[in-house]
Design a protein around this motif. Structure first.
Motif, PDB file in Angstrom:
ATOM      1  N   LEU A   1      14.145  -9.688   6.169  1.00  0.00           N
ATOM      2  CA  LEU A   1      14.442 -10.918   5.146  1.00  0.00           C
ATOM      3  C   LEU A   1      13.546 -10.158   4.026  1.00  0.00           C
ATOM      4  O   LEU A   1      14.091 -10.556   2.675  1.00  0.00           O
ATOM      5  CB  LEU A   1      13.998 -12.399   5.652  1.00  0.00           C
ATOM      6  N   GLU A   2      12.425 -10.123   4.067  1.00  0.00           N
ATOM      7  CA  GLU A   2      11.264  -9.544   3.143  1.00  0.00           C
ATOM      8  C   GLU A   2      10.595  -8.614   3.499  1.00  0.00           C
ATOM      9  O   GLU A   2      10.212  -8.458   4.863  1.00  0.00           O
ATOM     10  CB  GLU A   2      10.428 -10.667   2.691  1.00  0.00           C
ATOM     11  N   LEU A   3      10.224  -7.494   2.675  1.00  0.00           N
ATOM     12  CA  LEU A   3       9.442  -6.301   3.344  1.00  0.00           C
ATOM     13  C   LEU A   3       8.317  -5.954   2.147  1.00  0.00           C
ATOM     14  O   LEU A   3       8.729  -5.718   1.071  1.00  0.00           O
ATOM     15  CB  LEU A   3      10.359  -5.121   3.476  1.00  0.00           C
ATOM     16  N   CYS A   4       7.330  -5.857   2.704  1.00  0.00           N
ATOM     17  CA  CYS A   4       6.128  -5.262   2.154  1.00  0.00           C
ATOM     18  C   CYS A   4       5.360  -4.270   2.575  1.00  0.00           C
ATOM     19  O   CYS A   4       4.983  -4.263   3.628  1.00  0.00           O
ATOM     20  CB  CYS A   4       5.388  -6.723   1.593  1.00  0.00           C
ATOM     21  N   ARG A   5       5.075  -3.203   1.721  1.00  0.00           N
ATOM     22  CA  ARG A   5       4.106  -2.094   2.356  1.00  0.00           C
ATOM     23  C   ARG A   5       2.717  -2.648   2.040  1.00  0.00           C
ATOM     24  O   ARG A   5       2.247  -2.810   0.886  1.00  0.00           O
ATOM     25  CB  ARG A   5       4.146  -0.750   1.768  1.00  0.00           C
ATOM     26  N   ILE A   6       1.997  -2.785   3.150  1.00  0.00           N
ATOM     27  CA  ILE A   6       0.461  -3.302   3.101  1.00  0.00           C
ATOM     28  C   ILE A   6      -0.536  -2.324   3.168  1.00  0.00           C
ATOM     29  O   ILE A   6      -1.723  -2.589   2.822  1.00  0.00           O
ATOM     30  CB  ILE A   6       0.323  -4.573   3.746  1.00  0.00           C
ATOM     31  N   ALA A   7      -0.247  -1.088   3.419  1.00  0.00           N
ATOM     32  CA  ALA A   7      -1.250  -0.044   3.513  1.00  0.00           C
ATOM     33  C   ALA A   7      -0.442   1.609   3.490  1.00  0.00           C
ATOM     34  O   ALA A   7       0.520   1.673   4.090  1.00  0.00           O
ATOM     35  CB  ALA A   7      -2.065  -0.273   4.783  1.00  0.00           C
ATOM     36  N   MET A  10      -2.697   2.772  -7.948  1.00  0.00           N
ATOM     37  CA  MET A  10      -1.941   1.920  -6.894  1.00  0.00           C
ATOM     38  C   MET A  10      -1.323   0.954  -7.358  1.00  0.00           C
ATOM     39  O   MET A  10      -1.869   0.180  -8.438  1.00  0.00           O
ATOM     40  CB  MET A  10      -2.995   1.361  -6.096  1.00  0.00           C
ATOM     41  N   LEU A  11      -0.024   0.781  -7.141  1.00  0.00           N
ATOM     42  CA  LEU A  11       1.070  -0.268  -7.770  1.00  0.00           C
ATOM     43  C   LEU A  11       1.318  -1.035  -6.605  1.00  0.00           C
ATOM     44  O   LEU A  11       1.721  -0.780  -5.510  1.00  0.00           O
ATOM     45  CB  LEU A  11       1.861   0.368  -8.574  1.00  0.00           C
ATOM     46  N   ASN A  12       1.162  -2.273  -6.970  1.00  0.00           N
ATOM     47  CA  ASN A  12       1.921  -3.235  -6.110  1.00  0.00           C
ATOM     48  C   ASN A  12       3.326  -3.635  -6.639  1.00  0.00           C
ATOM     49  O   ASN A  12       3.619  -4.390  -7.605  1.00  0.00           O
ATOM     50  CB  ASN A  12       1.346  -4.803  -5.938  1.00  0.00           C
ATOM     51  N   GLY A  53       5.204  -4.071  -2.712  1.00  0.00           N
ATOM     52  CA  GLY A  53       3.871  -3.456  -1.947  1.00  0.00           C
ATOM     53  C   GLY A  53       3.376  -2.051  -2.561  1.00  0.00           C
ATOM     54  O   GLY A  53       3.914  -1.731  -3.767  1.00  0.00           O
ATOM     55  N   LEU A  54       2.603  -1.653  -1.743  1.00  0.00           N
ATOM     56  CA  LEU A  54       1.573  -0.546  -2.155  1.00  0.00           C
ATOM     57  C   LEU A  54       2.525   0.929  -2.537  1.00  0.00           C
ATOM     58  O   LEU A  54       3.395   1.472  -1.505  1.00  0.00           O
ATOM     59  CB  LEU A  54       0.691  -0.054  -1.045  1.00  0.00           C
ATOM     60  N   LEU A  55       2.482   1.375  -3.747  1.00  0.00           N
ATOM     61  CA  LEU A  55       3.154   2.505  -4.130  1.00  0.00           C
ATOM     62  C   LEU A  55       2.015   3.362  -4.859  1.00  0.00           C
ATOM     63  O   LEU A  55       1.553   2.691  -5.831  1.00  0.00           O
ATOM     64  CB  LEU A  55       4.506   2.238  -4.888  1.00  0.00           C
ATOM     65  N   LEU A  56       1.689   4.651  -4.558  1.00  0.00           N
ATOM     66  CA  LEU A  56       0.827   5.504  -5.156  1.00  0.00           C
ATOM     67  C   LEU A  56       1.708   6.107  -6.120  1.00  0.00           C
ATOM     68  O   LEU A  56       2.785   6.604  -5.960  1.00  0.00           O
ATOM     69  CB  LEU A  56       0.186   6.344  -4.291  1.00  0.00           C
ATOM     70  N   LEU A  57       0.925   6.434  -7.389  1.00  0.00           N
ATOM     71  CA  LEU A  57       1.585   6.959  -8.611  1.00  0.00           C
ATOM     72  C   LEU A  57       0.340   7.965  -8.853  1.00  0.00           C
ATOM     73  O   LEU A  57      -0.983   7.696  -9.091  1.00  0.00           O
ATOM     74  CB  LEU A  57       1.583   6.215  -9.918  1.00  0.00           C
ATOM     75  N   THR A  58       0.835   9.201  -8.786  1.00  0.00           N
ATOM     76  CA  THR A  58      -0.067  10.436  -9.228  1.00  0.00           C
ATOM     77  C   THR A  58       0.541  11.579 -10.107  1.00  0.00           C
ATOM     78  O   THR A  58       1.665  11.776  -9.827  1.00  0.00           O
ATOM     79  CB  THR A  58      -0.974  11.114  -8.081  1.00  0.00           C
ATOM     80  N   GLY A  77      -1.789   5.101   4.420  1.00  0.00           N
ATOM     81  CA  GLY A  77      -2.761   5.770   5.186  1.00  0.00           C
ATOM     82  C   GLY A  77      -4.215   4.999   5.105  1.00  0.00           C
ATOM     83  O   GLY A  77      -4.051   3.694   5.770  1.00  0.00           O
ATOM     84  N   PRO A  78      -5.363   5.645   4.706  1.00  0.00           N
ATOM     85  CA  PRO A  78      -6.614   4.578   4.692  1.00  0.00           C
ATOM     86  C   PRO A  78      -6.681   3.572   3.658  1.00  0.00           C
ATOM     87  O   PRO A  78      -7.641   2.713   3.895  1.00  0.00           O
ATOM     88  CB  PRO A  78      -7.586   5.709   4.280  1.00  0.00           C
ATOM     89  N   LEU A  79      -5.573   3.237   2.797  1.00  0.00           N
ATOM     90  CA  LEU A  79      -5.927   2.293   1.601  1.00  0.00           C
ATOM     91  C   LEU A  79      -5.065   1.095   1.855  1.00  0.00           C
ATOM     92  O   LEU A  79      -3.823   1.170   2.068  1.00  0.00           O
ATOM     93  CB  LEU A  79      -5.236   2.920   0.411  1.00  0.00           C
ATOM     94  N   PRO A  80      -5.647   0.048   2.141  1.00  0.00           N
ATOM     95  CA  PRO A  80      -4.811  -1.142   2.144  1.00  0.00           C
ATOM     96  C   PRO A  80      -4.447  -1.523   0.724  1.00  0.00           C
ATOM     97  O   PRO A  80      -5.272  -1.364  -0.171  1.00  0.00           O
ATOM     98  CB  PRO A  80      -5.831  -2.269   2.780  1.00  0.00           C
ATOM     99  N   LEU A  81      -3.068  -2.481   0.728  1.00  0.00           N
ATOM    100  CA  LEU A  81      -2.830  -2.931  -0.572  1.00  0.00           C
ATOM    101  C   LEU A  81      -3.862  -4.128  -1.127  1.00  0.00           C
ATOM    102  O   LEU A  81      -4.303  -4.349  -2.219  1.00  0.00           O
ATOM    103  CB  LEU A  81      -1.541  -3.890  -0.522  1.00  0.00           C
ATOM    104  N   GLY A  82      -4.604  -4.820  -0.161  1.00  0.00           N
ATOM    105  CA  GLY A  82      -5.732  -5.570  -0.677  1.00  0.00           C
ATOM    106  C   GLY A  82      -5.328  -6.786  -1.270  1.00  0.00           C
ATOM    107  O   GLY A  82      -3.988  -7.420  -1.112  1.00  0.00           O
ATOM    108  N   GLU A  83      -6.008  -7.199  -2.286  1.00  0.00           N
ATOM    109  CA  GLU A  83      -5.505  -8.496  -3.148  1.00  0.00           C
ATOM    110  C   GLU A  83      -4.978  -7.837  -4.577  1.00  0.00           C
ATOM    111  O   GLU A  83      -4.569  -8.894  -5.392  1.00  0.00           O
ATOM    112  CB  GLU A  83      -6.920  -9.412  -3.359  1.00  0.00           C
ATOM    113  N   LEU A  84      -4.348  -6.883  -4.547  1.00  0.00           N
ATOM    114  CA  LEU A  84      -3.573  -6.266  -5.669  1.00  0.00           C
ATOM    115  C   LEU A  84      -2.303  -7.233  -5.900  1.00  0.00           C
ATOM    116  O   LEU A  84      -1.501  -7.220  -5.048  1.00  0.00           O
ATOM    117  CB  LEU A  84      -3.257  -4.944  -5.720  1.00  0.00           C
TER     118      LEU A  84
END
Ligand code: URA
Length: 261
Positions: free
Chosen positions: A222-228, A86-88, A129-134, A230-237
């Motif tokens: 003005l600003e955009l962040c993906r915070i979750a 998971m990358l922020n 925000g949240l980007l999955l890498l796999t 599916g079931p995974l939140p970005l949390g404090e990353l």
């Protein structure tokens, strides 16, 4: 010279297996070329060869690391261990592995020693925000497939303050130039000085969808962040930080993607 066709019985190539043989489409999916289904298509299209012979039997087995598997004539590396990160993503980073314009890409956030990983979907250059890498092509494909309706939650700072009617329109569907948006969830989270924070939960993933939806109700992002995802939140990353998913998180993603993998 065109490779000869391989009409051998499904298990013939695995006859002298020195490691666990597996079906060619599973091998290709684990190698990250796409889902098992798209691998089957590649096979039917005659694009896959094993030890120089075009595969005609989708159930054929190969020995990872032993058999020479090629797609479109290029060697497909034996799948290594599946990795899930998971990358922020910071703003200004392109969601590709290589950028012809030389801008920073998500490749710069991947472990140097590991296998090549791919982003699951895209975030705009300016979105954080949240980007999955796999390298699990099958799970990635299933997560992005519209049939599975995997939810993505965005935190948008917008110009002005959306009213109840704007929120209703965002939730019920907005006619964009590529069609009506699916039902969504929109929550006005905070009102600031001439701006507001909106959480928008989408189950589809069109290009610049959040930005276009909010612009069309008169509140440009003005600003955009993906915070979750599916079931995974970005949390404090922290922005720019990357972490490995734990097994339970991967299992949750698989469940959200209809049990892929
Ligand atoms: N919607 C957008 O508008 N941008 C993103 O990066 C993701 C979703």
């Amino acid at each position: 010279m065109a490779p000869k066709r391989n009409d051998a019985a499904p298990d013939a190539v695995a006859a002298e297996a020195c490691c666990e043989p597996e079906r060619i489409q599973k091998f290709l999916a684990r190698a990250g070329v796409g889902s098992r289904r798209s691998a089957e298509q590649m096979i039917s299209d005659g694009r896959v060869s094993v030890n120089g012979a075009v595969v005609v039997t989708p159930g054929m087995k190969v020995r990872p690391g032993v058999d020479d598997v090629c797609l479109d004539g290029c060697p497909v590396e034996a799948p290594r261990e599946l990795r899930y990160l998971m990358l922020n993503k910071p703003a200004g980073v392109v969601t590709t592995l290589d950028d012809p314009q030389g801008r920073p890409t998500v490749a710069g956030f991947m472990p140097a020693d590991g296998p090549r990983l791919f982003p699951v979907g895209r975030l705009d250059l300016a979105t954080t925000g949240l980007l999955l890498l796999t390298n699990d092509g099958e799970l990635a494909h299933a997560l992005m497939h519209p049939r599975h309706h995997v939810e993505k939650v965005y935190r948008a700072e917008v110009d002005g303050v959306p009213d109840a009617e704007d929120i209703r329109r965002l939730e019920e569907g907005i006619e964009l130039d590529d069609g009506l948006t699916a039902p969504a969830r929109a929550v006005l989270v905070e009102v600031l000085d001439g701006r507001a924070i909106v959480h928008l939960t989408l189950r589809e993933g069109r290009k610049r969808q959040v930005r276009r939806m909010l612009s069309s109700v008169g509140h440009p992002v003005l600003e955009l962040c993906r915070i979750a995802y599916g079931p995974l939140p970005l949390g404090e990353l922290a922005e720019g930080a990357v972490r490995e998913l734990v097994d339970d998180e991967v299992a949750q993603l698989r469940a959200a993607a209809g049990g892929a993998g």
